[in-house]
Design an enzyme around this catalytic site. Sequence first.
Site, PDB file in Angstrom:
ATOM      1  N   GLU A 243       0.826  -1.203   0.000  1.00 34.77           N
ATOM      2  CA  GLU A 243       0.000   0.000   0.000  1.00 34.77           C
ATOM      3  C   GLU A 243       0.867   1.262   0.000  1.00 34.77           C
ATOM      4  O   GLU A 243       0.525   2.268  -0.610  1.00 34.77           O
ATOM      5  CB  GLU A 243      -0.919  -0.019   1.225  1.00 34.77           C
ATOM      6  CG  GLU A 243      -1.991   1.067   1.217  1.00 34.77           C
ATOM      7  CD  GLU A 243      -2.952   0.930   2.382  1.00 34.77           C
ATOM      8  OE1 GLU A 243      -2.687   0.097   3.274  1.00 34.77           O
ATOM      9  OE2 GLU A 243      -3.968   1.649   2.388  1.00 34.77           O
ATOM     10  N   SER A 366      -0.175   6.944   9.074  1.00 41.54           N
ATOM     11  CA  SER A 366       0.016   8.395   9.130  1.00 41.54           C
ATOM     12  C   SER A 366       1.495   8.764   8.973  1.00 41.54           C
ATOM     13  O   SER A 366       2.391   7.917   9.094  1.00 41.54           O
ATOM     14  CB  SER A 366      -0.508   8.935  10.463  1.00 41.54           C
ATOM     15  OG  SER A 366       0.315   8.458  11.515  1.00 41.54           O
TER      16      SER A 366
END
Length: 387
Positions: A243, A366
């Site tokens: 990802e 994040s």
Amino acid sequence: MDLEFDTRNEQFRREVSAWLDENAPAGRLSPPATAEGLRQHLAWERRLFEAGYAAPGWPRRFGGLGLDLWGETVFDEEYVRRRLPERLNKMALIHGARTVLVHGTEEQQRNWLPGVLDCSDIWCQGFSEPDAGSDLASLRTTGRLDGDEIVLNGQKTWTSNGAIATHMYALVRTDPAAPKHHGISFLVFDLRTPGVEIRPMRQLHGHSGFAEVFFTDVRVPLTSVVGELNDGWRVAQTALRLERGSARGSHTRLVAALDALTEAAARAGADRGLRERVGSLRAWVFAYVRATYALIDTVDRGGDDGVVASVNKLGLSEIQTAIHDLWLEVLGDEAELVDELGPDGELLGLRRDYWHSRAQEIFAGSSEIQRNIIAERGLGLPREVSR
């Protein structure tokens, strides 16, 4: 290290370009969260599938073209350069199903992958939970063993494409007594199983790109476990690296955004200060593109991407935010105007990209998580102190 496309890949680029120019949708498609939009997206995916372009990097035995990462990058660059519709099954194509290709059994691959390729099955990712977003290992959804089944209870949130998905790949806690990063399993299961409740989340733009997904005594077979039971954290690392990893056209998207910013700055009569700021961003984008090619070359040669995927993901987030910040600054009041074309209008497209650049700093781990990974795994610094 050779970071240029070879003759074979350039020939493939010409083939792909010709096909896309002839077959791409003439206009923008409606959002897939609407019935008409879903029909349009499925029709476009069917056209890609029938042409053999659904998943160019997948093995030929599962319907792909068996291309290496360079070949896939060629396809992604040409696809993104034309601003074609976001792939409906991107969660599966980029990381979910690819994780099954790495860790799944032959039977799992035969059962699941064809449905992904022709979009008869649409996958979503069940990682995020109300109290386990960036701290993924804090997830609370449980999977209790009962014979040859696992009984799921809990909730997933911020599930992209959750409202239209038929399958989910998810992490669930199957051994509550195990330490935080252990006792977790990686499952793929049908969302039409009794006990699954999907609640679409209506967003400011009026569509439901996200959903909350609730599980109440949902029974899935043990054969749904990818890898070993309670070893899901290790399996999930593959999905997360995929990802965050190689570009999937993000570098092409970044170059396009920078070119548009450059044109906007020129129209606004950019002074020396503004030209220097745009020039600085161009240098960062150039570095990001070359770093992307370097990562592709490393992985394509069988090397380990290590923490470089996190470095690239962090860089992408920060450069993208900087471009859109400056772009809105250059547009000034014009940036607040609402184009009559509605959600698909170019100006709203810019604003959508601006807000998406904020989301980029959160999804797929994040920026703070990426910094921790770089510091702890890459530089060998002490682990962050838990508070």
